[in-house]
Write an enzyme that holds these catalytic residues in place. Sequence first.
Site, PDB file in Angstrom:
ATOM      1  N   ARG A   6     113.314 146.055  58.193  1.00  0.00           N
ATOM      2  CA  ARG A   6     112.178 145.788  59.075  1.00  0.00           C
ATOM      3  C   ARG A   6     112.471 146.045  60.552  1.00  0.00           C
ATOM      4  O   ARG A   6     111.735 146.763  61.219  1.00  0.00           O
ATOM      5  CB  ARG A   6     111.691 144.340  58.898  1.00  0.00           C
ATOM      6  CG  ARG A   6     110.815 144.177  57.673  1.00  0.00           C
ATOM      7  CD  ARG A   6     110.418 142.752  57.457  1.00  0.00           C
ATOM      8  NE  ARG A   6     109.480 142.250  58.434  1.00  0.00           N
ATOM      9  CZ  ARG A   6     108.954 141.020  58.394  1.00  0.00           C
ATOM     10  NH1 ARG A   6     109.288 140.205  57.412  1.00  0.00           N
ATOM     11  NH2 ARG A   6     108.115 140.613  59.303  1.00  0.00           N
ATOM     12  N   HIS A  58     104.182 150.352  52.087  1.00  0.00           N
ATOM     13  CA  HIS A  58     104.552 149.241  52.975  1.00  0.00           C
ATOM     14  C   HIS A  58     103.600 148.069  52.758  1.00  0.00           C
ATOM     15  O   HIS A  58     102.587 147.937  53.458  1.00  0.00           O
ATOM     16  CB  HIS A  58     104.493 149.729  54.431  1.00  0.00           C
ATOM     17  CG  HIS A  58     105.229 148.849  55.396  1.00  0.00           C
ATOM     18  ND1 HIS A  58     106.603 148.755  55.431  1.00  0.00           N
ATOM     19  CD2 HIS A  58     104.788 148.030  56.378  1.00  0.00           C
ATOM     20  CE1 HIS A  58     106.972 147.930  56.384  1.00  0.00           C
ATOM     21  NE2 HIS A  58     105.891 147.467  56.972  1.00  0.00           N
ATOM     22  N   TYR A 103      87.792 153.167  64.290  1.00  0.00           N
ATOM     23  CA  TYR A 103      87.187 154.002  65.333  1.00  0.00           C
ATOM     24  C   TYR A 103      88.071 155.180  65.746  1.00  0.00           C
ATOM     25  O   TYR A 103      87.574 156.180  66.246  1.00  0.00           O
ATOM     26  CB  TYR A 103      86.887 153.170  66.583  1.00  0.00           C
ATOM     27  CG  TYR A 103      85.910 152.047  66.346  1.00  0.00           C
ATOM     28  CD1 TYR A 103      84.618 152.312  65.881  1.00  0.00           C
ATOM     29  CD2 TYR A 103      86.271 150.726  66.589  1.00  0.00           C
ATOM     30  CE1 TYR A 103      83.720 151.277  65.660  1.00  0.00           C
ATOM     31  CE2 TYR A 103      85.380 149.683  66.372  1.00  0.00           C
ATOM     32  CZ  TYR A 103      84.107 149.969  65.898  1.00  0.00           C
ATOM     33  OH  TYR A 103      83.227 148.961  65.677  1.00  0.00           O
TER      34      TYR A 103
END
Length: 749
Positions: free
Chosen positions: A36, A82, A127
């Site tokens: 990570r 993931h 968006y």
Amino acid sequence: MSDTSTIDDEGIEGVSLKQYAEKAYLDYSMYVILDRALPHIGDGLKPVQRRIVYAMSELGLKANAKFKKSARTVGDVIGKFHPHGDSAAYEAMVLMAQNFSYRYPLVDGQGNWGSADDPKSFAAMRYTESRLTAYADVLLGELGQGTVDWVPNFDGTLEEPALLPAQVPNVLLNGTTGIAVGMATDIPPHNLREVVTAAIQLLDAPKTTLAELCEIVKGPDFPTSAEIITPADEIVRMYATGRGALRMRATWEVEQGDVVIHALPHQTSGSRILEQIAAQMQAKKLPMVADLRDESDHENPTRLVIVPRSNRVDREALMSHLFASTDLERSYRVNLNMIGIDGRPGVRSLDDILRQWLKFRRETVRRRLSYRLERVERRLHILEGYLVAYLNIDEVIHIIRTEDKPKPALMARFGISDIQAEAILELKLRNLAKLEEMKIRGEQDELQKERDWLEKTLGSDARMKTLMKKELTAIAEKYGDDRRSPLAEREEARAFSELELMTADPITVVLSEKGWIRAAKGHEVDPVSLSYKSGDSFKLAARGRSNQSAIILDSTGRAYTVPTHNLPSARGQGEPLTGRINPPSGAGFDGLLMGDGGQRCLLASDAGYGFLTTLAELQTKNRSGKAALSLPAGARVVSPVPVTEAHKWVAAVSNEGRLLLFPLDDLPSLSRGKGNKIISIPSARVKEREEFVIAVAVLADDDGLTVWAGKRHLTLKRAELDHYRGERGRRGNKLPRGFQRVERMETSA
């Protein structure tokens, strides 16, 4: 089974809570560290970044493809590779798209991806649209060529690359930050050309020292043109240990009298800086600044304008204060912590990072060439089968038409392999008819040349190095650019002191006989006529500015510094000076001076000793003062005298009317002490208080002198003073009759 575990009758293993908790926490810690938070030295990416780049390549979002909604990419990332939150994956993706965060962005974004002023102001993923940048091909270009290992994804339904086959040391180029369990990483970005040049240098000369590498990689290179002001020796030490700190400072210039800031330190908000400066202006800590403007626009992403009150403002000093008190100068922690090619995390030096990456790159190139060699040999083998088919095309067609199992028949008839027979059978009839001997032999020649080159390269360390250097150079030429963050040596920033921020208004500081102090505005005030407490009266006064400190000299010869900007007004009767300083018990105050630090003054004792010093030498922050004038036995302090450049002479007069005049240059300049003899007075008479110096004065060449004895006074013109001129340390000459008991002395024009 461990020593502390047990198995019950039902075959269930029991483990102590302590042992289970320790193992669970260690497993979690290693997961956070390896999967990570820390980047790998090979491709310089954390797992989430690697998975985003790979998922985008799988979606066909190369640099020349059409943009695709970011939500689609994030969906693929969290659905296939993931299994974490979509917001975390999207934020990682946004970071790789911000050209003010990444030195060499990996994602090309369309829409609102945040701004340098507010990196978190990006639009939602539904968006924005995105695709990979051209630079991302440096990480992905060799992916399908047998260069890296593949591992199952989280649910075992797909495979993903364990690493990407990076063609440059991306771990240094883009840098990263991360916090794991018990360790963190802070790797700053670097310039591609510099890092590649250093890697090539290590290939050419493996024994190159860190110091020699630091002549190539002079320091990090952030995606901003602000200056890196960390000294070169500190940067070398940082690269040697893998830990350290960097300082960046905004760049500015003067345009039409205004200060214009056009580059800010990395990840610094312009609006935040304007808030910090405005807060200081409101708190009246920046009286020299009249206005602030933010003129940033599309053409000038950073343009902050600071308007000084007048042209007399020292802009260098102003900016030094702002560097020290705002985010115009920032420090960055450096911790070169990453996962090495051995799979272990560790803090590494610059040369170790480059050496490990070159080892990774050499293995990647070897695997790529071996993979290609295998493909070439397979194709050559198939071409040999095609050649057999061409030379015997009618018989091949006959066998295919008549035999139930044509493959064994072909293999038996022509002595070809299973692979060759399969390749012939998979050819369409029209292709079989078109097989041409010249065409086959031409492709064979090309592939044989390539095979020879591949075998020679794989078998020669020198050829491998040459290939790696050639490829690194090509990448540097294609994607490299000039350094953006210049390295500069600058003086340490210094914030204005409280006194420097004060306005320089004229004031008169007044000290009474009983030690009460106050300050009056202006220099016209008559300190004697001020009101005093009953039984108290005027003793000393000094004229100066409100941003200057007063120097007090007590009766033991100690000097004290008292700020004057917050002294009580002369409209009242002041406050006890002992509330601000701690003089010895029973000490009085015999001197009061004001002026700049370079102002000279004459300190003297009534035993006839003295020296020259400056107000800076007398200043102290200690409430108990500092030793300045050493007093012989029985001697007292004579009121100190300010000295200017015009003063050339010293006059000293004793209580018995002896006057001596000698050159000022005959006195030494000291920081403290007893000084040299000014006028000769027997020490026994001083001790008994029979004879002592009443006053000392300094004179310019044209000045006269007035001495007072009771109500009588005597004014001596410059020509008359020649009678009293002598060598320093002499007894001096007697004043005229009637002036054997002198009380004071002052200069006259």
